[in-house]
Write an enzyme that holds these catalytic residues in place. Structure first.
Site, short mmCIF file in Angstrom:
data_model
loop_
_atom_site.label_atom_id
_atom_site.label_comp_id
_atom_site.label_asym_id
_atom_site.label_seq_id
_atom_site.Cartn_x
_atom_site.Cartn_y
_atom_site.Cartn_z
N GLY A 8 -14.33 -3.29 0.62
CA GLY A 8 -15.82 -2.73 0.98
C GLY A 8 -15.87 -1.73 -0.20
O GLY A 8 -17.26 -1.63 -0.62
N LYS A 23 -20.71 -15.10 2.80
CA LYS A 23 -22.27 -15.00 3.01
C LYS A 23 -22.86 -14.47 1.91
O LYS A 23 -22.57 -13.59 1.16
CB LYS A 23 -22.40 -14.31 4.32
N GLY A 66 -10.29 -7.02 -1.48
CA GLY A 66 -10.28 -7.99 -0.31
C GLY A 66 -9.60 -9.42 -0.58
O GLY A 66 -8.58 -9.59 -1.24
N ARG A 125 0.61 -1.01 0.06
CA ARG A 125 0.06 0.02 0.10
C ARG A 125 1.06 1.23 0.18
O ARG A 125 0.31 2.17 -0.76
CB ARG A 125 -0.93 0.01 1.28
P1 AMP Z 1 -16.09 -12.69 1.41
O1 AMP Z 1 -15.37 -11.84 2.37
O2 AMP Z 1 -17.64 -12.96 1.72
O3 AMP Z 1 -15.39 -12.60 0.04
O4 AMP Z 1 -15.69 -14.13 2.04
C1 AMP Z 1 -14.23 -14.66 1.95
C2 AMP Z 1 -14.16 -15.84 2.81
O5 AMP Z 1 -14.91 -16.78 2.52
C3 AMP Z 1 -12.66 -16.51 2.77
O6 AMP Z 1 -12.20 -16.16 4.00
C4 AMP Z 1 -13.08 -17.59 2.23
O7 AMP Z 1 -12.02 -18.71 2.67
C5 AMP Z 1 -14.31 -17.99 2.85
N1 AMP Z 1 -15.08 -19.02 2.06
C6 AMP Z 1 -14.96 -19.32 0.54
N2 AMP Z 1 -15.48 -20.60 0.24
C7 AMP Z 1 -15.92 -21.07 1.43
C8 AMP Z 1 -16.60 -22.10 1.75
N3 AMP Z 1 -17.12 -23.18 1.04
N4 AMP Z 1 -17.04 -22.37 3.16
C9 AMP Z 1 -16.47 -21.78 4.06
N5 AMP Z 1 -15.89 -20.52 3.82
C10 AMP Z 1 -15.83 -20.29 2.39
#
Ligand code: AMP
Length: 391
Positions: free
Chosen positions: A371, A200, A348, A35
């Site tokens: 974000g 999620k 991210g 960064r």
């Molecule tokens: P996000 O911040 O919503 O993009 O989520 C990213 C996170 O989702 C990372 O830490 C990934 O390891 C996790 N992730 C991706 N696939 C899965 C899965 N099948 N089960 C649980 N966590 C997951």
């Protein structure tokens, strides 16, 4: 169009640049200075144009006095000085006579870094709640304000919105590049695919709602795929499940079944990091956890993506921090890098995966803000950018 640093005469002016020096630090060492490196273009441009450069940034969260020591920017000042190959004056305060006098005595081509803007959060969250007086005070220290911190542009803080409301303002090169890249998505080369993964569904509802109408395909992987699969009636075992979003998933599948591409198989384990098995959607047992898309899904995703000329991706397709669940994310990164087309990687975890797996310079754009890039994909306006003067 927003003004950029190039629209100003910087000669001998006090130019406040809001940078993103929120770097990972452990045991008093910077673990990744990317960064800081990325901010050099804007800082050097200001120096080349004889500005008096005043840098401001946040670092971590500051909730109590003890947080101050571990979140001091003094270590960043040292690294920045090495990278610029010149002295960086560090003021270990965010207000007061020393800061004001030092700024008044700056000469053209001097660089000053002020202490972590979030030190002001100890006094009633003044930075993070965009306290009016604080924004005005910081603005009084400069003549021109340049925002180059994309990672916080979706927040209204005193150090971005507050200062910009009180000074002539523009964006730096980093934000300009981010905006130009996301702008491409308003006029994509079709077919246009969106890849969504991560944990999620609820975090991505805004993105799905905004993009589903604009794109030709939405490929869904990661933890969020299992709520969609459950909506179709599959037993997803112990996989991530977002009960609040099940109705949303059903509605999307009803309305957009020709656009939504879901995994047909998964890599499953009984526990995170445990032995892995490859299973079709209809073979999950109650104690299986789906942790990556499987081989047939990779093939299906590749076949869809091969047709596409614009791809935007947010969220890894599996638990890619652990190598045995990273194949889906790696294979799709490889596929996207194999021919010329527009590929934009949201910030991210997806950006970290692309960089860590060796694809740093292989795509049109890898966003620096998690974000902020998510909010752009949701079609929202970012307050830290909206406030900047128009050309
Ligand atoms: P996000 O911040 O919503 O993009 O989520 C990213 C996170 O989702 C990372 O830490 C990934 O390891 C996790 N992730 C991706 N696939 C899965 C899965 N099948 N089960 C649980 N966590 C997951």
């Amino acid at each position: 169009m927003k003004k950029t640093i190039k629209d100003f005469d910087l000669n001998n002016k006090r130019v406040i640049i809001r940078v993103d020096f929120n770097v990972p630090i452990k045991d008093n060492k910077i673990l990744d200075d990317n960064r800081i490196v990325m901010s050099l273009k804007t800082i050097n441009y200001a120096l080349d144009n004889d500005a008096k450069v005043i840098l401001m940034s946040h670092l971590g969260r500051v909730k109590n006095e003890e947080d101050k020591e571990k979140n001091s920017l003094s270590i960043v000042a040292k690294r920045l000085s090495e990278l610029l190959n010149k002295e960086v004056i560090f003021i270990n305060n965010t207000n007061g006579v020393e800061l004001e006098n030092t700024i008044n005595n700056l000469k053209a081509k001097d660089v000053l870094l002020m202490e972590n803007t979030r030190f002001e959060d100890l006094d009633g969250k003044k930075e993070s709640s965009n306290d009016n007086k604080l924004g005005k005070y910081w603005a009084s220290l400069g003549d021109i304000f340049i925002n180059d911190a994309f990672g916080t542009a979706h927040r209204s803080h005193a150090s971005n919105v507050g200062i910009a409301s009180n000074l002539p303002s523009g964006v730096g090169f980093l934000i300009e590049e981010e905006l130009n890249s996301f702008q491409v998505l308003n006029n994509p080369n079709t077919p246009y695919a969106v890849i969504l993964g991560g944990a999620k569904v609820s975090d991505k509802i805004g993105v799905i709602n905004n993009l589903v109408k604009k794109c030709d395909y939405i490929l869904i992987g990661g933890g969020m795929a299992y709520t969609f699969l459950k909506a179709l009636g599959y037993n997803i075992g112990n996989s991530l499940f977002d009960s609040d979003s099940i109705n949303f998933c059903k509605e999307m599948l009803d309305k957009y079944k020709n656009k939504i591409v879901l995994p047909v198989d998964s890599i499953v384990s009984k526990e995170l990091g445990g032995d892995i098995e490859l299973k079709d959607n209809d073979k999950f047992l109650n104690d299986d956890i789906g942790l990556d898309i499987g081989k047939k899904s990779i093939k299906l995703f590749k076949e869809t993506l091969e047709k596409c000329n614009t791809v935007v991706w947010n969220g890894p397709l599996g638990y890619s921090e652990i190598d045995k669940y990273a194949a889906g994310t790696k294979e799709i990164l490889k596929c996207l890098s194999e021919r010329e087309r527009i590929v934009i990687i949201g910030g991210g975890d997806t950006a970290s995966a692309a960089i860590n797996f060796g694809y740093k310079d292989k795509f049109t754009h890898i966003s620096t803000g998690g974000g902020a890039s998510l909010e752009l994909l949701e079609g929202k306006k970012l307050p830290g950018i909206e406030v900047i003067d128009d050309k």
